[in-house]
Design a protein around this motif. Structure first.
Motif, PDB file in Angstrom:
ATOM      1  N   THR A 190       0.841  -1.205   0.000  1.00  0.00           N
ATOM      2  CA  THR A 190       0.000   0.000   0.000  1.00  0.00           C
ATOM      3  C   THR A 190       0.875   1.253   0.000  1.00  0.00           C
ATOM      4  OG1 THR A 190      -1.811  -1.096   1.140  1.00  0.00           O
ATOM      5  CG2 THR A 190      -1.700   1.287   1.379  1.00  0.00           C
ATOM      6  N   LEU A 191       1.852   1.268   0.898  1.00  0.00           N
ATOM      7  CA  LEU A 191       2.728   2.436   1.017  1.00  0.00           C
ATOM      8  C   LEU A 191       3.525   2.658  -0.269  1.00  0.00           C
ATOM      9  CD1 LEU A 191       3.999   4.671   2.743  1.00  0.00           C
ATOM     10  CD2 LEU A 191       5.617   3.003   3.632  1.00  0.00           C
ATOM     11  N   VAL A 192       4.064   1.569  -0.801  1.00  0.00           N
ATOM     12  CA  VAL A 192       4.852   1.679  -2.032  1.00  0.00           C
ATOM     13  C   VAL A 192       3.982   2.254  -3.148  1.00  0.00           C
ATOM     14  CG1 VAL A 192       5.968   0.316  -3.859  1.00  0.00           C
ATOM     15  CG2 VAL A 192       6.534  -0.124  -1.463  1.00  0.00           C
ATOM     16  N   ASN A 193       2.764   1.722  -3.279  1.00  0.00           N
ATOM     17  CA  ASN A 193       1.870   2.205  -4.332  1.00  0.00           C
ATOM     18  C   ASN A 193       1.511   3.684  -4.144  1.00  0.00           C
ATOM     19  OD1 ASN A 193       1.588   0.050  -6.057  1.00  0.00           O
ATOM     20  ND2 ASN A 193      -0.644   0.109  -6.038  1.00  0.00           N
ATOM     21  N   ILE A 194       1.202   4.040  -2.910  1.00  0.00           N
ATOM     22  CA  ILE A 194       0.798   5.434  -2.650  1.00  0.00           C
ATOM     23  C   ILE A 194       1.942   6.397  -2.964  1.00  0.00           C
ATOM     24  CG2 ILE A 194       0.267   7.062  -0.765  1.00  0.00           C
ATOM     25  CD1 ILE A 194      -1.628   4.911   0.345  1.00  0.00           C
ATOM     26  N   VAL A 195       3.137   6.060  -2.475  1.00  0.00           N
ATOM     27  CA  VAL A 195       4.286   6.943  -2.727  1.00  0.00           C
ATOM     28  C   VAL A 195       4.594   7.002  -4.221  1.00  0.00           C
ATOM     29  CG1 VAL A 195       6.764   7.284  -2.286  1.00  0.00           C
ATOM     30  CG2 VAL A 195       5.250   6.635  -0.416  1.00  0.00           C
ATOM     31  N   ALA A 196       4.478   5.852  -4.891  1.00  0.00           N
ATOM     32  CA  ALA A 196       4.748   5.832  -6.336  1.00  0.00           C
ATOM     33  C   ALA A 196       3.753   6.712  -7.097  1.00  0.00           C
ATOM     34  CB  ALA A 196       4.678   4.394  -6.848  1.00  0.00           C
ATOM     35  N   ILE A 197       2.474   6.636  -6.711  1.00  0.00           N
ATOM     36  CA  ILE A 197       1.456   7.456  -7.399  1.00  0.00           C
ATOM     37  C   ILE A 197       1.675   8.939  -7.079  1.00  0.00           C
ATOM     38  CG2 ILE A 197      -1.030   7.868  -7.713  1.00  0.00           C
ATOM     39  CD1 ILE A 197      -0.050   5.157  -8.762  1.00  0.00           C
ATOM     40  N   GLU A 198       2.002   9.224  -5.812  1.00  0.00           N
ATOM     41  CA  GLU A 198       2.295  10.618  -5.440  1.00  0.00           C
ATOM     42  C   GLU A 198       3.433  11.146  -6.310  1.00  0.00           C
ATOM     43  OE1 GLU A 198       1.153  10.675  -0.652  1.00  0.00           O
ATOM     44  OE2 GLU A 198       3.197  10.221  -1.277  1.00  0.00           O
ATOM     45  N   TYR A 199       4.414  10.288  -6.500  1.00  0.00           N
ATOM     46  CA  TYR A 199       5.585  10.664  -7.314  1.00  0.00           C
ATOM     47  C   TYR A 199       5.166  10.905  -8.767  1.00  0.00           C
ATOM     48  CZ  TYR A 199      10.310  10.174  -9.287  1.00  0.00           C
ATOM     49  OH  TYR A 199      11.498  10.377  -9.948  1.00  0.00           O
ATOM     50  N   PHE A 223       1.333  14.714  -6.669  1.00  0.00           N
ATOM     51  CA  PHE A 223       0.215  15.117  -5.808  1.00  0.00           C
ATOM     52  C   PHE A 223       0.296  14.333  -4.494  1.00  0.00           C
ATOM     53  CE2 PHE A 223      -4.105  14.329  -4.234  1.00  0.00           C
ATOM     54  CZ  PHE A 223      -4.572  15.616  -4.118  1.00  0.00           C
ATOM     55  N   GLY A 224      -0.104  14.957  -3.393  1.00  0.00           N
ATOM     56  CA  GLY A 224      -0.174  14.231  -2.127  1.00  0.00           C
ATOM     57  C   GLY A 224       0.995  14.531  -1.224  1.00  0.00           C
ATOM     58  N   GLY A 225       1.598  13.471  -0.655  1.00  0.00           N
ATOM     59  CA  GLY A 225       2.572  13.655   0.416  1.00  0.00           C
ATOM     60  C   GLY A 225       4.017  13.468   0.014  1.00  0.00           C
ATOM     61  N   LEU A 226       4.653  12.487   0.623  1.00  0.00           N
ATOM     62  CA  LEU A 226       6.110  12.347   0.513  1.00  0.00           C
ATOM     63  C   LEU A 226       6.590  12.026  -0.899  1.00  0.00           C
ATOM     64  CD1 LEU A 226       6.689  10.387   3.849  1.00  0.00           C
ATOM     65  CD2 LEU A 226       7.251  12.784   3.390  1.00  0.00           C
ATOM     66  N   GLY A 227       5.792  11.241  -1.652  1.00  0.00           N
ATOM     67  CA  GLY A 227       6.179  10.901  -3.025  1.00  0.00           C
ATOM     68  C   GLY A 227       6.353  12.156  -3.864  1.00  0.00           C
ATOM     69  N   ARG A 228       5.512  13.127  -3.634  1.00  0.00           N
ATOM     70  CA  ARG A 228       5.580  14.395  -4.362  1.00  0.00           C
ATOM     71  C   ARG A 228       6.892  15.130  -4.011  1.00  0.00           C
ATOM     72  NH1 ARG A 228       3.901  19.563  -3.131  1.00  0.00           N
ATOM     73  NH2 ARG A 228       3.148  18.841  -1.118  1.00  0.00           N
ATOM     74  N   SER A 255       9.797  13.452  -5.667  1.00  0.00           N
ATOM     75  CA  SER A 255       9.801  13.851  -7.077  1.00  0.00           C
ATOM     76  C   SER A 255      10.409  15.254  -7.240  1.00  0.00           C
ATOM     77  CB  SER A 255       8.362  13.804  -7.609  1.00  0.00           C
ATOM     78  OG  SER A 255       8.256  14.478  -8.820  1.00  0.00           O
ATOM     79  N   GLU A 256       9.951  16.178  -6.408  1.00  0.00           N
ATOM     80  CA  GLU A 256      10.409  17.569  -6.485  1.00  0.00           C
ATOM     81  C   GLU A 256      11.929  17.671  -6.250  1.00  0.00           C
ATOM     82  OE1 GLU A 256       8.496  20.143  -7.243  1.00  0.00           O
ATOM     83  OE2 GLU A 256      10.099  21.634  -6.977  1.00  0.00           O
ATOM     84  N   MET A 257      12.379  16.973  -5.201  1.00  0.00           N
ATOM     85  CA  MET A 257      13.811  17.012  -4.873  1.00  0.00           C
ATOM     86  C   MET A 257      14.631  16.367  -5.986  1.00  0.00           C
ATOM     87  SD  MET A 257      14.263  18.487  -1.975  1.00  0.00           S
ATOM     88  CE  MET A 257      12.876  19.577  -1.957  1.00  0.00           C
ATOM     89  N   TYR A 258      14.080  15.293  -6.538  1.00  0.00           N
ATOM     90  CA  TYR A 258      14.783  14.568  -7.592  1.00  0.00           C
ATOM     91  C   TYR A 258      14.971  15.457  -8.820  1.00  0.00           C
ATOM     92  CZ  TYR A 258      15.575  11.002 -11.186  1.00  0.00           C
ATOM     93  OH  TYR A 258      16.076  10.270 -12.227  1.00  0.00           O
ATOM     94  N   PHE A 259      13.899  16.154  -9.192  1.00  0.00           N
ATOM     95  CA  PHE A 259      13.992  16.996 -10.393  1.00  0.00           C
ATOM     96  C   PHE A 259      14.809  18.262 -10.148  1.00  0.00           C
ATOM     97  CE2 PHE A 259      10.364  14.343 -11.709  1.00  0.00           C
ATOM     98  CZ  PHE A 259      10.916  13.864 -12.893  1.00  0.00           C
ATOM     99  N   ARG A 260      15.055  18.567  -8.878  1.00  0.00           N
ATOM    100  CA  ARG A 260      15.953  19.692  -8.567  1.00  0.00           C
ATOM    101  C   ARG A 260      17.405  19.233  -8.459  1.00  0.00           C
ATOM    102  NH1 ARG A 260      13.340  22.791  -3.430  1.00  0.00           N
ATOM    103  NH2 ARG A 260      11.264  23.200  -4.266  1.00  0.00           N
ATOM    104  N   PHE A 261      17.640  17.946  -8.674  1.00  0.00           N
ATOM    105  CA  PHE A 261      18.970  17.349  -8.474  1.00  0.00           C
ATOM    106  C   PHE A 261      19.466  17.558  -7.045  1.00  0.00           C
ATOM    107  CE2 PHE A 261      18.798  18.149 -13.068  1.00  0.00           C
ATOM    108  CZ  PHE A 261      18.968  16.845 -13.517  1.00  0.00           C
TER     109      PHE A 261
END
Lengths: 268, 253
Positions: free
Chosen positions: B193-202, B206-211, B214-220
């Motif tokens: 469940t957690l993996v799926n939620i974070v993956a979808i957020e990414y 949208f949402g919590g930590l996955g987002r 994603s943001e940090m990743y695209f900022r390098f």
């Protein structure tokens, strides 16, 4: 003494619809008096456990009748308590909670059932282990917990299916003494299923010898050894005579059972 | 001798010590160039990245968003998974019929269904909850059925010999007996469940930590990425610990 348990012409066949139905019991008739200690002994495959399950109301669809105080047994009966051969304590409950289980199911209030359970824990000699879980107890202690739990149910007849079968011989002897103490203290009717000859003689008023499949009563032997009895009785000549007599009766059946079992295995 | 005995008696301490040693080794490995800093930052840098990520992206607030989404998905998975597992246990034919399908569905990458869920539920929390619920429910169903099938016949006979009702048989014997197996399913389910939620957020930003990942990743921002991944791990630890406590409460030994 009046009979509390009447087993009359009981027969049981498994897999009736198949090509090879197995007749486990053949017209077994046995009466047990109030307060009597009766053992049923026989080789593997003689239908001991089937008889146990029928009297315990755990299996149905048999011929004949089983009556307790004249009332037919149809399913689990309030007057019958059962102690199983296999490990049967609830691992998630303490000794006290295990023993209190039947009282809890009956709806007894917690303080009352704990008080009552404590008495039976004490009766089987487990004082100080009330809050232990089964995983923290030895095999013998677990079986004593199971015995106490059944006693707490206050059944009129206690059915014991080789309750000490998995234990070593010394522990089995000592627990036999404990069972005799309990039996004497409560005047409890007991029907013991066993394949152990010394255990049967040590404990019983009568020993019922069964034949190999289909299980029939071959002979009923009254054990005329003094009461109160303990495991010390095994050193008496009379005890040896009973053991010898029972073995003579059982040997032929056990040999037949072994030959037929091996033939069945070879035929597979 | 006494020290090692105490240590072995404290699994939490042993675990923490293991993590600390691993982080020290990693720090040295990055420092000496054995591990590329671009790929894995120094643990100390990851630690120092927490305050800026918190300031910039509200790490703690989003931690609770992901935790809440996971909790909601798990609650739905439990409320459907356990009864459905019981149904499959009681109805042998259905149990056998659906066992293989469930196992196959469990192995399927349900995360790839996210566009479909976006169409149905939109870019909302409901999409996250439903996408988390599906992989979480399947192991709970499977393990509930398995746990109930594995209840010892002797224990059931004990219940029958005491004339217990079907309801009492379930609540007082079958369920406690099956608890360890069911909780194995719950733990696996929560992780999926957690993996799926974070993956979808990414994926949908949208949402919590996955987002935040994603943001940090695209900022390098590698330390920031790892800091947010650590927060995801903490969500996982929370559920693992929480369900462990509940299991211990239901089944002390």
């Amino acid at each position: 003494m009046a009979n509390i348990l009447e087993i009359s012409e009981v027969s049981k066949t498994y897999d009736l619809d198949s090509e090879n139905p197995v007749q486990a019991l053949d017209r077994v008739t046995l009466d047990v008096a109030q307060g009597e200690f009766v053992s049923v002994i026989g080789p593997s495959g003689c239908g001991k456990s089937t008889l146990f399950n029928i009297v315990g109301g755990l299996i149905g669809q048999y011929e004949g009748s089983v009556r307790i105080d004249g009332r037919p047994v149809d399913g689990a009966h309030r007057d019958v308590g059962v102690v199983f051969q296999e490990e049967s304590t609830f691992p998630w409950r303490t000794t006290l909670d295990n023993v209190a289980f039947p009282l809890e199911v009956q709806g007894m209030a917690k303080p009352e059932r704990e008080d009552k359970a404590r008495k039976f824990v004490s009766l089987v000699g487990l004082d100080g282990f009330e809050n232990h879980y089964p995983a923290q107890l030895s095999g013998g202690m677990k079986q004593r917990t199971a015995v106490a739990r059944t006693l707490a149910y206050e059944p009129r007849i206690m059915l014991l299916d080789e309750p000490f079968g998995a234990l070593d011989e010394q522990t089995r002897m000592l627990l036999g003494d404990k069972m005799l103490e309990i039996w004497a203290a409560l005047n409890q009717t007991m029907l013991l299923i066993t394949h152990n000859i010394t255990e049967a003689v040590q404990l019983s008023d009568r020993v019922v010898v069964m034949s190999f499949r289909p299980g029939k009563i071959k002979e009923v032997i009254s054990v005329d050894l003094p009461r109160p009895r303990s495991s010390e009785v095994i050193s008496t000549p009379k005890f040896g005579e009973y053991v010898g007599r029972l073995w003579t009766l059982l040997r032929e059946e056990a040999s037949r059972g072994m030959v037929e079992s091996e033939a069945e295995l070879a035929g597979r | 001798m006494t020290g090692s005995f105490r240590l072995s008696k404290s699994p939490v301490l042993v675990g923490a010590l293991g993590v600390a040693v691993f982080l020290c080794v990693l720090e040295i490995a990055v420092e000496t160039g054995m591990v590329m800093e671009l790929v894995v930052p120094r643990p100390s840098d990851t630690f120092l990245a927490f305050p800026p990520v918190q300031e910039d992206m509200d790490l703690v607030g989003n931690f609770f968003v992901t935790l809440g989404m996971t909790a909601a998905s798990t609650a739905i998975a439990l409320s459907i998974g356990v009864p459905f597992g019981y149904f499959l246990y009681r109805n042998r034919r259905y149990g056998i019929a659906y066992e293989g399908w469930l196992a196959a569905a469990f192995a399927a990458p349900t995360v790839l269904l996210y566009p479909l869920f976006l169409v149905i539920f939109g870019r909302t929390y409901l999409t996250l909850i439903m996408m988390g619920f599906i992989p979480g429910a399947i192991p709970i169903v499977i393990q509930t059925r398995q746990g109930l099938l594995g209840v010892s016949q002797t224990l059931l006979n004990v219940g029958r010999s005491f004339n217990v009702s079907d309801r009492e048989m379930f609540w007082k014997i079958q369920l406690p007996s099956a608890v360890p197996t069911i909780f194995t399913g719950i733990r696996i389910g929560v992780m999926y469940t957690l993996v799926n939620i974070v993956a979808i957020e990414y994926l949908i930003d949208f949402g919590g930590l996955g987002r935040i990942v994603s943001e940090m990743y695209f900022r390098f921002d590698t330390p920031g990425t790892y800091a947010s991944i650590v927060a995801v791990i903490l969500v996982s630890v929370f559920f693992y610990w929480g369900f462990g406590r509940i299991e211990k409460w239901l089944r002390p030994v």
